[in-house]
Design a protein around this motif. Structure first.
Motif, PDB file in Angstrom:
ATOM      1  N   ARG A  94      -2.770  -4.375   8.443  1.00 34.83           N
ATOM      2  CA  ARG A  94      -1.454  -4.663   9.003  1.00 34.83           C
ATOM      3  C   ARG A  94      -1.248  -6.122   9.424  1.00 34.83           C
ATOM      4  O   ARG A  94      -0.120  -6.520   9.688  1.00 34.83           O
ATOM      5  CB  ARG A  94      -1.203  -3.777  10.217  1.00 34.83           C
ATOM      6  CG  ARG A  94      -1.071  -2.318   9.879  1.00 34.83           C
ATOM      7  CD  ARG A  94      -0.845  -1.518  11.151  1.00 34.83           C
ATOM      8  NE  ARG A  94      -0.784  -0.112  10.907  1.00 34.83           N
ATOM      9  CZ  ARG A  94       0.351   0.579  10.842  1.00 34.83           C
ATOM     10  NH1 ARG A  94       1.496  -0.019  10.997  1.00 34.83           N
ATOM     11  NH2 ARG A  94       0.312   1.873  10.618  1.00 34.83           N
ATOM     12  N   GLY A 105      -5.197   0.408   5.633  1.00 38.91           N
ATOM     13  CA  GLY A 105      -4.099  -0.550   5.510  1.00 38.91           C
ATOM     14  C   GLY A 105      -4.237  -1.720   6.477  1.00 38.91           C
ATOM     15  O   GLY A 105      -4.390  -1.545   7.670  1.00 38.91           O
ATOM     16  N   PHE A 121      -3.038   4.875   2.805  1.00 34.56           N
ATOM     17  CA  PHE A 121      -3.105   4.065   4.024  1.00 34.56           C
ATOM     18  C   PHE A 121      -4.405   4.289   4.791  1.00 34.56           C
ATOM     19  O   PHE A 121      -5.068   3.340   5.196  1.00 34.56           O
ATOM     20  CB  PHE A 121      -1.900   4.348   4.922  1.00 34.56           C
ATOM     21  CG  PHE A 121      -1.713   3.325   5.995  1.00 34.56           C
ATOM     22  CD1 PHE A 121      -1.015   2.168   5.738  1.00 34.56           C
ATOM     23  CD2 PHE A 121      -2.269   3.504   7.255  1.00 34.56           C
ATOM     24  CE1 PHE A 121      -0.853   1.198   6.717  1.00 34.56           C
ATOM     25  CE2 PHE A 121      -2.109   2.548   8.238  1.00 34.56           C
ATOM     26  CZ  PHE A 121      -1.402   1.383   7.971  1.00 34.56           C
ATOM     27  N   ILE A 179       0.831  -1.197   0.000  1.00 32.80           N
ATOM     28  CA  ILE A 179       0.000   0.000   0.000  1.00 32.80           C
ATOM     29  C   ILE A 179       0.869   1.252   0.000  1.00 32.80           C
ATOM     30  O   ILE A 179       1.887   1.297   0.695  1.00 32.80           O
ATOM     31  CB  ILE A 179      -0.962  -0.017   1.212  1.00 32.80           C
ATOM     32  CG1 ILE A 179      -2.062   1.018   1.064  1.00 32.80           C
ATOM     33  CG2 ILE A 179      -0.215   0.136   2.521  1.00 32.80           C
ATOM     34  CD1 ILE A 179      -3.223   0.815   2.041  1.00 32.80           C
ATOM     35  N   VAL A 233       4.757  -0.856   2.796  1.00 32.75           N
ATOM     36  CA  VAL A 233       4.279   0.496   2.522  1.00 32.75           C
ATOM     37  C   VAL A 233       5.249   1.138   1.534  1.00 32.75           C
ATOM     38  O   VAL A 233       6.458   1.149   1.765  1.00 32.75           O
ATOM     39  CB  VAL A 233       4.183   1.336   3.818  1.00 32.75           C
ATOM     40  CG1 VAL A 233       3.713   2.757   3.502  1.00 32.75           C
ATOM     41  CG2 VAL A 233       3.251   0.675   4.822  1.00 32.75           C
TER      42      VAL A 233
END
Length: 183
Positions: free
Chosen positions: A79, A77, A72, A67, A86
């Protein structure tokens, strides 16, 4: 040691209006995990992106998300992926996704999905890769895209070989059968 094949999935950051789109994303994620194929995708936790990732995870699959910083918050995003990267830009995101995949699959989506599709199609057309590209034509969503590709070749802006680079399939079952032959 051989690594498991990876399948890059381009799709919408929204669910769209037809519940069949969500069902296709769920079926794709589940199938990838069942086959031991890694999902490579845009690392969002919204729309079809989030659906395919959560389905892959729920079935015990490996997930690789990429991403850009600027998306984000908008794409939420995700995780908790197996691998989470990222990038600074969208271009870097697309490059990292492409470089980490053995095949490309396109689910329904919008302008971003089309951008990703046409970039890998162009790269294939000019000989930068030979990765298979599959378009999941759920309930005819991509019929107009197929017509556009026909127009491009009929009007002389690409050779008929352009059609050899893209496979339109209507169902995840057929995608699985085709990928099994190639991966």
């Amino acid at each position: 040691m051989t690594t498991a094949p990876s399948v890059c999935v381009y799709c919408g950051s929204r669910n769209g209006s037809d519940p069949a789109y969500v069902a296709a994303a769920e079926a794709l994620g589940t199938m990838l995990a069942r086959r031991g194929w890694r999902l490579v995708y845009g690392a969002g936790d919204v729309g079809l992106m989030g659906t395919v990732a959560r389905a892959t995870q729920a079935a015990g699959g490996n997930t690789f998300g990429v991403i850009p910083e600027g998306l984000f918050a908008r794409e939420v995003g995700k995780r908790d992926l197996s691998t989470f990267i990222v990038t600074e830009t969208m271009h870097e995101r697309k490059k990292v996704m492409y470089m980490n995949a053995d095949a490309i699959v396109v689910l329904p989506g919008g302008a971003g999905t089309l951008d990703e599709f046409f970039e890998v199609l162009t790269w294939r057309q000019i000989g930068l890769h030979e990765k298979p590209i599959f378009v999941i034509n759920t309930n005819g969503y991509w019929n107009k895209l197929n017509e556009l590709l026909n127009t491009i070749t009929q009007q002389g802006f690409a050779d008929n070989t352009l059609h050899d680079f893209v496979s339109f399939v209507n169902d995840i079952k057929y995608l699985e059968e085709d990928l099994e032959k190639l991966l």
